[in-house]
Design an enzyme around this catalytic site. Structure first.
Site, mmCIF file in Angstrom:
data_model
loop_
_atom_site.group_PDB
_atom_site.id
_atom_site.type_symbol
_atom_site.label_atom_id
_atom_site.label_comp_id
_atom_site.label_asym_id
_atom_site.label_seq_id
_atom_site.Cartn_x
_atom_site.Cartn_y
_atom_site.Cartn_z
ATOM 1 C CG ASN A 1 18.754 -23.707 0.866
ATOM 2 O OD1 ASN A 1 18.862 -22.853 -0.008
ATOM 3 N ND2 ASN A 1 19.702 -24.618 1.094
ATOM 4 C CE1 TYR B 1 15.898 -25.562 -9.481
ATOM 5 C CE2 TYR B 1 15.811 -23.637 -10.914
ATOM 6 C CZ TYR B 1 16.124 -24.209 -9.699
ATOM 7 O OH TYR B 1 16.656 -23.431 -8.697
ATOM 8 C CE LYS C 1 13.895 -24.190 -6.682
ATOM 9 N NZ LYS C 1 14.079 -24.392 -5.234
HETATM 10 N N1 LIG Z 1 22.426 -21.357 -7.265
HETATM 11 C C1 LIG Z 1 21.498 -20.745 -7.962
HETATM 12 O O1 LIG Z 1 21.763 -20.102 -8.990
HETATM 13 C C2 LIG Z 1 20.060 -20.793 -7.497
HETATM 14 C C3 LIG Z 1 19.126 -19.912 -8.080
HETATM 15 C C4 LIG Z 1 17.821 -19.947 -7.661
HETATM 16 C C5 LIG Z 1 17.417 -20.836 -6.687
HETATM 17 N N2 LIG Z 1 18.327 -21.682 -6.130
HETATM 18 C C6 LIG Z 1 17.849 -22.614 -5.111
HETATM 19 O O2 LIG Z 1 18.604 -22.440 -3.928
HETATM 20 C C7 LIG Z 1 18.578 -23.649 -3.170
HETATM 21 C C8 LIG Z 1 19.998 -24.010 -2.717
HETATM 22 O O3 LIG Z 1 20.780 -24.304 -3.849
HETATM 23 P P1 LIG Z 1 22.333 -23.953 -3.981
HETATM 24 O O4 LIG Z 1 22.491 -23.181 -5.224
HETATM 25 O O5 LIG Z 1 22.867 -23.424 -2.705
HETATM 26 O O6 LIG Z 1 22.946 -25.407 -4.312
HETATM 27 P P2 LIG Z 1 23.839 -26.447 -3.515
HETATM 28 O O7 LIG Z 1 25.068 -25.832 -2.973
HETATM 29 O O8 LIG Z 1 23.960 -27.614 -4.420
HETATM 30 O O9 LIG Z 1 22.899 -26.798 -2.284
HETATM 31 C C9 LIG Z 1 21.829 -27.665 -2.338
HETATM 32 C C10 LIG Z 1 21.788 -28.326 -0.987
HETATM 33 O O10 LIG Z 1 20.596 -29.087 -0.903
HETATM 34 C C11 LIG Z 1 20.925 -30.341 -0.351
HETATM 35 N N3 LIG Z 1 19.968 -31.306 -0.862
HETATM 36 C C12 LIG Z 1 19.693 -31.604 -2.150
HETATM 37 N N4 LIG Z 1 18.770 -32.569 -2.215
HETATM 38 C C13 LIG Z 1 18.451 -32.877 -0.929
HETATM 39 C C14 LIG Z 1 17.588 -33.809 -0.331
HETATM 40 N N5 LIG Z 1 16.829 -34.636 -1.054
HETATM 41 N N6 LIG Z 1 17.507 -33.840 1.020
HETATM 42 C C15 LIG Z 1 18.260 -33.017 1.781
HETATM 43 N N7 LIG Z 1 19.113 -32.129 1.268
HETATM 44 C C16 LIG Z 1 19.213 -32.074 -0.065
HETATM 45 C C17 LIG Z 1 22.337 -30.636 -0.800
HETATM 46 O O11 LIG Z 1 23.001 -31.491 0.130
HETATM 47 P P3 LIG Z 1 23.175 -33.073 -0.123
HETATM 48 O O12 LIG Z 1 23.462 -33.270 -1.574
HETATM 49 O O13 LIG Z 1 24.289 -33.465 0.784
HETATM 50 O O14 LIG Z 1 21.863 -33.666 0.309
HETATM 51 C C18 LIG Z 1 22.967 -29.256 -0.768
HETATM 52 O O15 LIG Z 1 23.528 -28.996 0.514
HETATM 53 C C19 LIG Z 1 17.918 -24.689 -4.065
HETATM 54 O O16 LIG Z 1 16.559 -24.834 -3.685
HETATM 55 C C20 LIG Z 1 18.005 -24.079 -5.450
HETATM 56 O O17 LIG Z 1 17.000 -24.541 -6.321
HETATM 57 C C21 LIG Z 1 19.632 -21.677 -6.509
#
Ligand SMILES: NC(=O)c1ccc[n+]([C@@H]2O[C@H](COP(=O)([O-])OP(=O)(O)OC[C@H]3O[C@@H](n4cnc5c(N)ncnc54)[C@H](OP(=O)(O)O)[C@@H]3O)[C@@H](O)[C@H]2O)c1
Length: 244
Positions: free
Chosen positions: A87, A150, A154
């Site tokens: 994730n 981005y 994906k």
């Molecule tokens: N929110 C949306 O609208 C949305 C829509 C479609 C898809 N997504 C996808 O859903 C997933 C989760 O995103 P979210 O929206 O929940 O955002 P978020 O709250 O910012 O979560 C992202 C998480 O990934 C971790 N992370 C980032 N880079 C990392 C790395 N290199 N190694 C290990 N951990 C890492 C971050 O923790 P640390 O910074 O502490 O490492 C954070 O806990 C992502 O893949 C995102 O692309 C999100």
């Protein structure tokens, strides 16, 4: 529901947002969950909230030695692994003309390379009944201004599942993509801002953003045997955004 009773799961990026909501849901359904991320404070806060069936390992998905430590911790405490929710992800917005090498490197290192090695390094611990969930996005199949890098990362993730389902033939391990639409998390706020979030909320037929737990519920479905005849699929949880 106890669909994940006795299962062991790894959730990268499990300290915040979608990953954290999924961790909570997996534990509610009986799983033991390892969360993985780079910020110790966020991991500590999440484990304190998730309770005794959660463990945290600090590291980056783009660092292969960190992933080795993660799976060594899983092996030491649980022996085997049933569920991987890859994730962790990142994204920033730059229009064509302003794209930088740094933006590309960071995005693909995390979303494509990170996802790849999160999964590949998990395989020795997995077997029959295993479920791998990759994180796509509605952005992977739609176009939007400044989203190209981005979105391309994906779209790449979408294909990883198609090809890996073939590579996993005969193992009993399934692999699917969970593709959220706009979800109210730190990442979304940082990428598009408050105004952008309002605009995104208005774009889908349900006219709102998802709550992280709505994505976590779909992850629990893909993790469980309720989705036992699904592999190589994409499950869109996007309020219809990329479906119309
Ligand atoms: N929110 C949306 O609208 C949305 C829509 C479609 C898809 N997504 C996808 O859903 C997933 C989760 O995103 P979210 O929206 O929940 O955002 P978020 O709250 O910012 O979560 C992202 C998480 O990934 C971790 N992370 C980032 N880079 C990392 C790395 N290199 N190694 C290990 N951990 C890492 C971050 O923790 P640390 O910074 O502490 O490492 C954070 O806990 C992502 O893949 C995102 O692309 C999100």
């Amino acid at each position: 529901m106890n669909r994940l009773l006795g299962k062991t799961a790894v959730i990268t990026g499990g300290a915040t947002g979608i990953g954290h909501a999924a961790a909570r849901r997996f534990i509610e359904e009986g799983a033991f969950v390892f969360i993985f991320g780079r910020r110790q404070e966020a991991l500590d806060a999440a484990v304190a909230e998730l309770g005794p069936n959660a463990r945290a390992v600090k590291g980056s998905v783009s660092d292969l030695a960190d992933l080795d430590r993660l799976y060594a911790a899983v092996k030491a405490e649980r022996g085997t692994l049933d569920i991987v929710f890859a994730n962790a992800g990142t994204g920033s917005l730059l229009p064509l003309g302003e794209i930088t090498a740094e933006q590309m490197d960071e995005t693909f290192e995390t979303n494509v390379k990170g996802t790849t090695f999160t999964v590949q390094k998990a395989l020795p611990l997995m077997g029959q009944g295993g479920s791998i969930i990759l994180t796509g996005s509605s952005a992977g199949t739609t176009g939007a201004p400044a989203f190209s890098i981005y979105s391309a990362s994906k779209a790449a993730v979408r294909n990883l599942a198609r090809s890996w389902a073939e590579d996993l033939k005969g193992t009993g391990i399934r692999v699917n993509v969970l593709s959220p639409g706009p979800t109210a998390t730190e990442l979304a706020k940082a990428a598009v801002g408050e105004e952008g979030m309002k605009a995104f909320a208005a774009m889908n037929p349900l006219q709102r953003m998802a709550e992280p737990m709505e994505i976590g519920a779909a992850a629990a479905f893909l993790a469980s045997s309720d989705s036992s005849f699904m592999t190589a699929s994409e499950l869109a949880v996007d309020g219809g955004l990329a479906q119309i």
